[in-house]
Design a protein around this motif. Structure first.
Motif, short mmCIF file in Angstrom:
data_model
loop_
_atom_site.label_atom_id
_atom_site.label_comp_id
_atom_site.label_asym_id
_atom_site.label_seq_id
_atom_site.Cartn_x
_atom_site.Cartn_y
_atom_site.Cartn_z
N LYS A 264 0.83 -1.20 0.00
CA LYS A 264 0.00 0.00 0.00
C LYS A 264 0.86 1.24 0.00
CE LYS A 264 -4.42 -1.05 0.97
NZ LYS A 264 -4.91 -1.38 -0.22
N ILE A 266 0.27 4.77 1.13
CA ILE A 266 -0.70 5.63 1.79
C ILE A 266 -0.28 7.07 1.55
CG2 ILE A 266 -1.76 6.25 3.98
CD1 ILE A 266 -2.53 3.47 3.42
N GLU B 195 -6.39 2.04 7.37
CA GLU B 195 -5.11 1.89 8.04
C GLU B 195 -5.23 2.34 9.50
OE1 GLU B 195 -3.08 0.50 5.98
OE2 GLU B 195 -1.50 0.28 7.49
N SER B 199 -4.90 0.07 13.03
CA SER B 199 -3.94 0.32 14.11
C SER B 199 -4.66 0.59 15.43
CB SER B 199 -3.01 1.47 13.74
OG SER B 199 -3.72 2.68 13.71
#
Lengths: 317, 332
Positions: A264, A266, B195, B199
């Protein structure tokens, strides 16, 4: 060499806002060959829908030319435009708000035929409506129902039938499947593909969903903040993306598989404002590779391989 | 203490309307272990959100009604609690993130105050301390703490969703229900938010129910997957089991409907037809009228639950007599 049906040259569309000029579409160029599909990809606010609308002259261009079958449509008068609109159509994203709630399915499909005086005889016109309903897979028994009685997939089929009701050759599909469930989405994508093969249609397929566009398009153009930043044949763009934004966009798609994990990328931050942009690479604020030149100079769209165009300073290294 | 955080048993939820009874959830069983994420996958109208609202006990009543079944959260029987107790639980033990961050926030209250509100209600702390905690929460979700005095309209969609996440996590819930948390966001922003959620899940050690229609998102975030169709779980297993050994024809159909980005196939294989009308579900398997494998028995009898492992089960007649039945496949 096949024939170019539509060419866009230095197209610009600016909107005046209280805070300055909003550069919705800023100097973009591309062309589409007859019977092909160009996928126009980007995130919210990148100018892809505006581009679609300017091409159809639903919005007037600020500058630049849209040439359809050799005719510069920006200079056409009302009557000329009216004739042209029979060939150029649009399918909208939201099948809920793009249909008149007080008209029945057959009335909606019939309306353009009637208004454009394609078929004057009511009986023959009705036959044509039924034919169109068959073509897009709408059961004939639905002809007297109203849009609110139908689900999203069927409504989108009505929108498609309406777009095909004239002598349509070219359709701007503005996110035609993004409001639909996946299983229905696949039905509509297959339908659009079949119709293209059957009727020789040319599409501009506007979407934010790269997996849809890959499945569907011959060429793909990626937009970012009003700029075309990369354009290539679909296969090439997916196997060898060059622009850092395209790479990030491709890697960001959640893939429904467990293996072949793509790393990925980001991105930091969010899309910046398209109002009074600086003379720099518009992606430089979010780019992980940005260098000095990216912040001071705007990159031009250059051909890096046959058919593969990129606007990025870093590629040259 | 058992490791089961959430246990739903035979849940039946109906909406009783003038036009008839909508059978939204019909005998649903799911469990979520502590610290694990369950992906609840299905299309519009499958009953995903109704399930989520049942866990929060937020089903609008009338017309909605939990007819039968049990919901156990962290050892508490949620269906037996009164409203007062529920108010203490919501936002504290279990929180929910909604799909649309634009409407989930109050436009006339600063984001800091909106986060502090939840903290003050559940943690018995004063304004100053709550505001301090609110700023910390903003930092945790990646927003500078000094923006806590700004209003929702000053934030973008992705930022608003981060604020909503901050509110949901402010009291350290044991279970987070996320209802399509990234559907309204652009892909690059979706990647950021996913993401972040991954986390935070580890950091706060909470269990999560992630409601989505996107199998790609599931592959990225979830430990277990439950596929929902017409108010029932038709297939459930660990991520690996469901993704590598697809058993239910509907699950297969879902996979085949997704355009594969790494492989340009000529034609997608959509599931034909539409989801059955929840006013009038078929007598047998709800999926039988769209199923390519349907047999006569599918129309008349509810399919049995068949286990392939302790965790992987499917509700389908195909496997009743032959456990090793193979779907036609066609994927990958």
């Amino acid at each position: 060499m096949s024939e170019v049906i539509l060419e866009v040259k230095n197209l610009k569309k600016y909107f005046d806002t209280p805070r300055g000029k909003l550069h919705a579409v800023d100097d973009i160029n591309f062309s589409i060959e007859k019977g092909k599909t160009l996928g126009l990809v980007g995130e919210s606010g990148c100018g892809k829908s505006t581009t679609g609308r300017v091409i159809l002259r639903l919005l007037e261009a600020t500058e630049g030319e849209v040439i359809y079958e050799g005719v510069n449509i920006n200079h056409l008068d009302k009557e000329g435009m009216r004739r042209l609109r029979k060939e150029m159509q649009i399918i909208f994203q939201d099948p809920f708000s793009s249909l008149d709630p007080r008209m029945t399915v057959s009335e909606i499909i019939e309306e353009p035929i009637k208004l454009n005086k394609i078929i004057e005889d009511p009986k023959a016109r009705f036959e044509r409506v039924l034919e169109l309903m068959d073509l897009v897979g709408l059961s004939r028994r639905l002809m007297n129902t109203y849009p609110h009685e139908l689900d999203g997939g069927r409504r989108q089929r009505i929108g498609i039938a309406r777009a095909l009701s004239l002598d349509t050759k070219f359709i701007v599909c503005d996110e035609p499947v993004s409001a639909l469930d996946v299983s229905i989405q696949a039905q509509i994508l297959n339908l659009l593909k079949e119709l293209q093969d059957k009727l020789g249609l040319t599409y501009i397929f506007i979407t934010h969903d790269l997996s849809v566009v890959n499945h569907f398009s011959d060429d793909i153009a990626v937009m970012y903040l009003g700029k075309l930043i990369e354009k290539a044949p679909a296969e090439m763009l997916f196997t060898n993306p060059i622009h850092p934004y395209t790479k990030a966009l491709l890697s960001a798609i959640p893939r429904p598989t467990l293996d072949k994990k793509v790393e990925k990328i980001i991105l930091k931050g969010e899309i910046t404002s398209p109002i009074n942009p600086q003379n720099n690479c518009r992606f430089s604020d979010r780019c992980n590779h940005a260098e000095e030149i990216c912040r001071s100079q705007e990159p031009a769209l250059e051909e890096v391989a046959p058919g593969h165009f990129v606007a990025c300073h870093l590629f040259k290294k | 203490m058992s490791d089961k955080l959430l246990k739903i048993e035979d849940l039946v939820v109906q909406y009783i309307t003038d036009d008839g009874i909508v059978e939204a959830v019909n005998g649903l069983n799911i469990t979520v272990d502590r610290g694990k994420t369950l992906g609840l996958v299905g299309e519009t109208g499958a009953g995903k959100t109704t399930t989520a609202l049942s866990i929060m006990r937020l089903i609008p009543h009338p017309p909605g009604k939990i007819i039968s079944g049990g919901i156990e959260l962290d050892g508490m029987d949620l269906l037996a609690l009164n409203e007062q107790r529920l108010e203490k639980i919501r936002g504290d033990v279990v929180s929910m993130i909604f799909q649309d961050p634009m409407t989930a926030l109050n436009p006339v209250i600063t984001v800091g105050d909106q986060i502090a509100e939840a903290i003050m209600i559940h943690q018995k702390v004063g304004q100053a301390q709550a505001s301090q905690k609110a700023r910390e929460m903003l930092e945790i979700v990646g927003i500078p703490g000094n923006r806590s005095n700004e209003y929702p309209h000053q934030f973008s969609g992705g930022m608003k969703q981060r604020v909503v996440i901050a509110i949901a996590l402010s009291c350290n819930p044991k279970l987070l229900i996320a209802d399509e948390p990234t559907t309204a966001l652009d892909v690059t922003i979706q990647a950021q938010v996913l993401e972040l959620m991954k986390s935070l899940k580890v950091k706060f050690q909470m269990g999560m129910v992630l409601i989505t229609h996107d199998l790609g998102v599931v592959a990225e975030v979830c430990d277990d997957v439950a596929i929902m169709y017409a108010g029932r779980i038709v297939e459930q297993g660990t991520l690996e089991e469901v993704f590598t050994e697809v058993k239910h024809p509907y699950t297969e159909g879902l996979f085949n409907s997704i355009p594969n980005i790494d492989d340009r196939k000529e034609k997608l294989k959509p599931i034909r037809g539409l989801m059955s009308d929840p006013y009038n579900l078929p007598k047998g398997c709800s999926f039988c009228d769209r199923c390519d494998y349907a047999m006569p028995v599918c129309e008349t009898e509810k399919p049995p639950k068949i286990y392939f492992s302790d965790t992987h089960f499917v509700e389908c007649h195909l496997y009743r007599d032959q456990q090793d039945f193979k779907l036609k496949g066609g994927m990958k």
